[in-house]
Design a protein around this motif. Structure first.
Motif, mmCIF file in Angstrom:
data_model
loop_
_atom_site.group_PDB
_atom_site.id
_atom_site.type_symbol
_atom_site.label_atom_id
_atom_site.label_comp_id
_atom_site.label_asym_id
_atom_site.label_seq_id
_atom_site.Cartn_x
_atom_site.Cartn_y
_atom_site.Cartn_z
ATOM 1 N N SER A 192 -9.513 21.850 36.917
ATOM 2 C CA SER A 192 -8.210 21.328 37.342
ATOM 3 C C SER A 192 -7.608 20.397 36.296
ATOM 4 O O SER A 192 -6.391 20.184 36.275
ATOM 5 C CB SER A 192 -8.359 20.573 38.671
ATOM 6 O OG SER A 192 -9.291 19.503 38.533
ATOM 7 N N SER A 193 -8.448 19.863 35.409
ATOM 8 C CA SER A 193 -7.976 18.893 34.416
ATOM 9 C C SER A 193 -7.055 19.509 33.368
ATOM 10 O O SER A 193 -6.392 18.779 32.624
ATOM 11 C CB SER A 193 -9.162 18.230 33.720
ATOM 12 O OG SER A 193 -9.977 19.191 33.081
ATOM 13 N N ILE A 194 -7.003 20.849 33.275
ATOM 14 C CA ILE A 194 -6.145 21.456 32.253
ATOM 15 C C ILE A 194 -4.739 21.746 32.767
ATOM 16 O O ILE A 194 -3.926 22.332 32.054
ATOM 17 C CB ILE A 194 -6.755 22.761 31.692
ATOM 18 C CG1 ILE A 194 -6.825 23.846 32.776
ATOM 19 C CG2 ILE A 194 -8.118 22.509 31.077
ATOM 20 C CD1 ILE A 194 -7.118 25.224 32.221
ATOM 21 N N SER A 195 -4.451 21.310 33.981
ATOM 22 C CA SER A 195 -3.098 21.509 34.493
ATOM 23 C C SER A 195 -2.118 20.659 33.699
ATOM 24 O O SER A 195 -2.457 19.600 33.169
ATOM 25 C CB SER A 195 -3.033 21.135 35.978
ATOM 26 O OG SER A 195 -3.232 19.749 36.140
ATOM 27 N N SER A 199 -2.180 16.482 31.861
ATOM 28 C CA SER A 199 -2.505 16.635 30.449
ATOM 29 C C SER A 199 -1.549 15.895 29.535
ATOM 30 O O SER A 199 -0.355 15.780 29.810
ATOM 31 C CB SER A 199 -2.507 18.132 30.080
ATOM 32 O OG SER A 199 -3.457 18.838 30.843
ATOM 33 N N ALA A 200 -2.100 15.427 28.417
ATOM 34 C CA ALA A 200 -1.280 14.867 27.348
ATOM 35 C C ALA A 200 -0.551 16.016 26.651
ATOM 36 O O ALA A 200 -0.970 17.174 26.712
ATOM 37 C CB ALA A 200 -2.161 14.112 26.360
ATOM 38 N N GLU A 204 0.766 14.803 21.201
ATOM 39 C CA GLU A 204 -0.125 13.651 21.360
ATOM 40 C C GLU A 204 -1.563 14.017 21.002
ATOM 41 O O GLU A 204 -2.254 13.258 20.315
ATOM 42 C CB GLU A 204 -0.072 13.139 22.802
ATOM 43 C CG GLU A 204 1.223 12.454 23.195
ATOM 44 C CD GLU A 204 1.245 12.083 24.659
ATOM 45 O OE1 GLU A 204 1.450 10.906 24.965
ATOM 46 O OE2 GLU A 204 1.040 12.985 25.504
ATOM 47 N N VAL A 205 -2.006 15.179 21.452
ATOM 48 C CA VAL A 205 -3.389 15.595 21.214
ATOM 49 C C VAL A 205 -3.617 15.900 19.734
ATOM 50 O O VAL A 205 -4.639 15.516 19.157
ATOM 51 C CB VAL A 205 -3.740 16.817 22.087
ATOM 52 C CG1 VAL A 205 -5.138 17.344 21.744
ATOM 53 C CG2 VAL A 205 -3.663 16.452 23.566
ATOM 54 N N MET A 206 -2.660 16.587 19.107
ATOM 55 C CA MET A 206 -2.796 16.890 17.690
ATOM 56 C C MET A 206 -2.837 15.606 16.867
ATOM 57 O O MET A 206 -3.649 15.459 15.941
ATOM 58 C CB MET A 206 -1.645 17.775 17.215
ATOM 59 C CG MET A 206 -1.614 19.186 17.797
ATOM 60 S SD MET A 206 -3.060 20.224 17.407
ATOM 61 C CE MET A 206 -4.005 20.059 18.953
ATOM 62 N N SER A 207 -1.984 14.664 17.207
ATOM 63 C CA SER A 207 -1.933 13.402 16.480
ATOM 64 C C SER A 207 -3.208 12.587 16.681
ATOM 65 O O SER A 207 -3.776 12.052 15.724
ATOM 66 C CB SER A 207 -0.719 12.593 16.939
ATOM 67 O OG SER A 207 -0.702 11.316 16.323
ATOM 68 N N VAL A 279 -14.339 14.807 24.572
ATOM 69 C CA VAL A 279 -12.922 14.418 24.510
ATOM 70 C C VAL A 279 -12.414 14.121 25.919
ATOM 71 O O VAL A 279 -12.929 14.654 26.907
ATOM 72 C CB VAL A 279 -12.057 15.522 23.866
ATOM 73 C CG1 VAL A 279 -12.528 15.813 22.450
ATOM 74 C CG2 VAL A 279 -12.084 16.796 24.702
ATOM 75 N N PRO A 280 -11.410 13.261 26.045
ATOM 76 C CA PRO A 280 -10.840 12.965 27.364
ATOM 77 C C PRO A 280 -10.337 14.243 28.034
ATOM 78 O O PRO A 280 -9.813 15.146 27.374
ATOM 79 C CB PRO A 280 -9.672 12.018 27.043
ATOM 80 C CG PRO A 280 -10.003 11.440 25.702
ATOM 81 C CD PRO A 280 -10.743 12.512 24.961
ATOM 82 N N SER A 281 -10.493 14.304 29.335
ATOM 83 C CA SER A 281 -10.102 15.517 30.057
ATOM 84 C C SER A 281 -8.623 15.837 29.893
ATOM 85 O O SER A 281 -8.232 17.010 29.886
ATOM 86 C CB SER A 281 -10.453 15.379 31.546
ATOM 87 O OG SER A 281 -9.791 14.261 32.117
ATOM 88 N N ASP A 282 -7.787 14.795 29.729
ATOM 89 C CA ASP A 282 -6.353 15.070 29.593
ATOM 90 C C ASP A 282 -5.974 15.577 28.203
ATOM 91 O O ASP A 282 -4.810 15.889 27.955
ATOM 92 C CB ASP A 282 -5.521 13.844 29.958
ATOM 93 C CG ASP A 282 -5.772 12.658 29.045
ATOM 94 O OD1 ASP A 282 -6.757 12.687 28.281
ATOM 95 O OD2 ASP A 282 -4.981 11.694 29.088
ATOM 96 N N HIS A 283 -6.948 15.687 27.300
ATOM 97 C CA HIS A 283 -6.692 16.261 25.978
ATOM 98 C C HIS A 283 -7.078 17.739 25.899
ATOM 99 O O HIS A 283 -6.726 18.408 24.920
ATOM 100 C CB HIS A 283 -7.473 15.487 24.904
ATOM 101 C CG HIS A 283 -6.809 14.217 24.495
ATOM 102 N ND1 HIS A 283 -7.019 13.632 23.265
ATOM 103 C CD2 HIS A 283 -5.930 13.417 25.144
ATOM 104 C CE1 HIS A 283 -6.316 12.521 23.187
ATOM 105 N NE2 HIS A 283 -5.645 12.371 24.317
ATOM 106 N N MET A 284 -7.790 18.232 26.907
ATOM 107 C CA MET A 284 -8.316 19.588 26.804
ATOM 108 C C MET A 284 -7.217 20.641 26.739
ATOM 109 O O MET A 284 -7.284 21.578 25.930
ATOM 110 C CB MET A 284 -9.257 19.885 27.977
ATOM 111 C CG MET A 284 -10.611 19.215 27.854
ATOM 112 S SD MET A 284 -11.489 19.649 26.323
ATOM 113 C CE MET A 284 -11.750 21.397 26.568
ATOM 114 N N ARG A 285 -6.197 20.501 27.548
ATOM 115 C CA ARG A 285 -5.139 21.516 27.514
ATOM 116 C C ARG A 285 -4.456 21.539 26.149
ATOM 117 O O ARG A 285 -4.169 22.616 25.611
ATOM 118 C CB ARG A 285 -4.096 21.264 28.606
ATOM 119 C CG ARG A 285 -3.062 22.393 28.635
ATOM 120 C CD ARG A 285 -1.936 22.215 29.610
ATOM 121 N NE ARG A 285 -1.047 23.359 29.527
ATOM 122 C CZ ARG A 285 -1.066 24.396 30.343
ATOM 123 N NH1 ARG A 285 -1.954 24.455 31.322
ATOM 124 N NH2 ARG A 285 -0.220 25.397 30.185
#
Length: 395
Positions: A192-195, A199-200, A204-207, A279-285
């Motif tokens: 569910s964390s990849i919704s 998600s960031a 944001e994730v690339m940076s 990695v933080p779950s909100d970075h996975m997507r």
């Protein structure tokens, strides 16, 4: 009827926790307006984490007798002694006082061995200690023997055993004498964390990770059976063919990190390989969104969560050939023992037409699996209603 789910892995355990969390959310949905459903955990950090997701969980610490009962009951004499002395652990006593009728273990656990009275549902994720006993994570430190003892003690007495696939159910029946009508194949679902709502953003994730989109992505903890080594060998082979792409590994180090770093140096891949760790779950997507393809040449199966996540986000997938039943035609298949086979798939997936076709097939495959899961949930509801009827026969 009252059902309680037992969560015994911590919220930073990666895929294992996500699987358990999905099972809790699923059962919560099935029980709504039908059965009383709750969650208990032996880890304090889980209580706060689940609360953030809107799930109330109670904390219960296992006592000395709770821990000893599974050991005592391993032998015939010990089991008879526990029965005659009416030994009941604090966990089971607490559940009985709360009127719990059915305990749902959402991950493989030896804890059912402590239960003297309460019925339970058991979960099997895989039986790969039997499929690939050579890997250190299932071979060393008595892990193989512990798993064998757990399954032999806990499967047959269970009201129901949930597996992730038909193959898993058949393997359990073949190896442990489990009745197939006491099993239910419940397909996995994406975390569910990849919704999008949790998600960031891609930027944001690339940076945050100093990445540029277009890399190969492998989301898996650093276990030997995940076969990161073959990805490194295939990447070196591609580089020698003039194809240079970054490879990103995301997952906690389970003891393999140093081995992989040495391999990276030996293959001169320092500028191409990133080991991000947990990695933080909100970075996975965002990590999925930024990749050219998801690469997963794992040995363990028969099913895994990353293929579902790749399809749900719209990314092409490369997967192990011996696990083809999960993915059908929605992945390029590679021999996990052969870096040339893997390198060929990693090269082919860069063709836009190939990638586009895989994404389209992934959407269809995910829809098929969702339909199978819906049917399994309906069957689970029927089994729970049957148990409720039978539970009325005793006090």
């Amino acid at each position: 009827m009252k059902i309680v789910a037992v969560l015994e892995t911590d919220c930073f355990a990666g895929g294992g926790f996500n699987q358990a969390l999905n099972a809790i959310v699923q059962m919560q949905r099935i029980c709504r307006d039908r059965f009383d459903f709750g969650v208990t955990t032996n880890l304090f950090k889980n209580v706060d984490y689940l609360a953030e997701l809107g799930i109330k969980a109670e904390l219960h610490k296992y006592g000395f007798l709770d821990r000893m009962l599974p050991v005592i009951r391993k032998t015939w004499v010990g089991s008879r002694l526990a029965t005659r002395m009416r030994l009941v652990g604090t966990f089971e006593r607490s559940m009985e006082q709360k009127g719990i009728d059915l305990v749902y273990f959402v991950m493989p656990s030896a804890t059912p061995g402590m239960l003297q009275h309460l019925n339970y549902m058991f979960t099997i994720w895989d039986l790969c200690h039997r499929d690939f006993p050579e890997f250190p994570e299932v071979r060393g430190n008595g892990v193989f023997q512990e798993r064998e003892a757990m399954y032999r003690a806990c499967l047959s007495p269970a009201f129901l055993v949930l597996t992730e696939s038909r193959l898993g159910a058949e393997a359990a029946a073949r190896r442990y004498g489990l009745d197939l009508d006491r099993t239910l194949a419940m397909p996995l679902s994406p975390a569910s964390s990849i919704s999008l709502t949790r998600s960031a953003s891609l930027e944001e994730v690339m940076s945050a990770n100093s990445l540029v989109p277009g890399y190969y992505f492998y989301p898996a903890q650093l276990w030997a059976h995940k076969n990161h080594v073959r990805v490194l060998d295939a990447t070196a082979h591609l580089r020698n063919q003039g194809i240079v792409r970054q490879v990103v590994f995301a997952g906690g180090d389970k003891g393999l990190g140093e081995h992989l770093r040495k391999r990276v140096v030996a293959l001169k891949l320092e500028n191409q390989v990133r080991l991000l760790g947990f990695v933080p779950s909100d970075h996975m997507r965002g990590l999925y969104d930024g990749c050219a393809a998801v690469v997963m040449p794992t040995y363990f199966g028969p099913t895994n969560i990353p293929p579902l996540e790749a399809w749900s986000i719209g990314r092409p997938l490369i997967y192990s050939s011996h696990l083809a039943e999960q993915v059908g035609d929605a992945a390029l298949l590679a021999n996990p023992d052969d870096e040339i086979s893997l390198a060929r798939a990693m090269m082919d997936v860069l063709d836009p037409s190939v990638a586009r076709s895989l994404v389209e097939k992934g959407v269809l495959r995910l829809r098929q699996i969702e339909e199978q899961r819906h049917e399994a949930e309906q069957e689970l509801l029927v089994k729970l209603q049957t148990f409720e009827k039978r539970r009325q026969c005793w006090n």
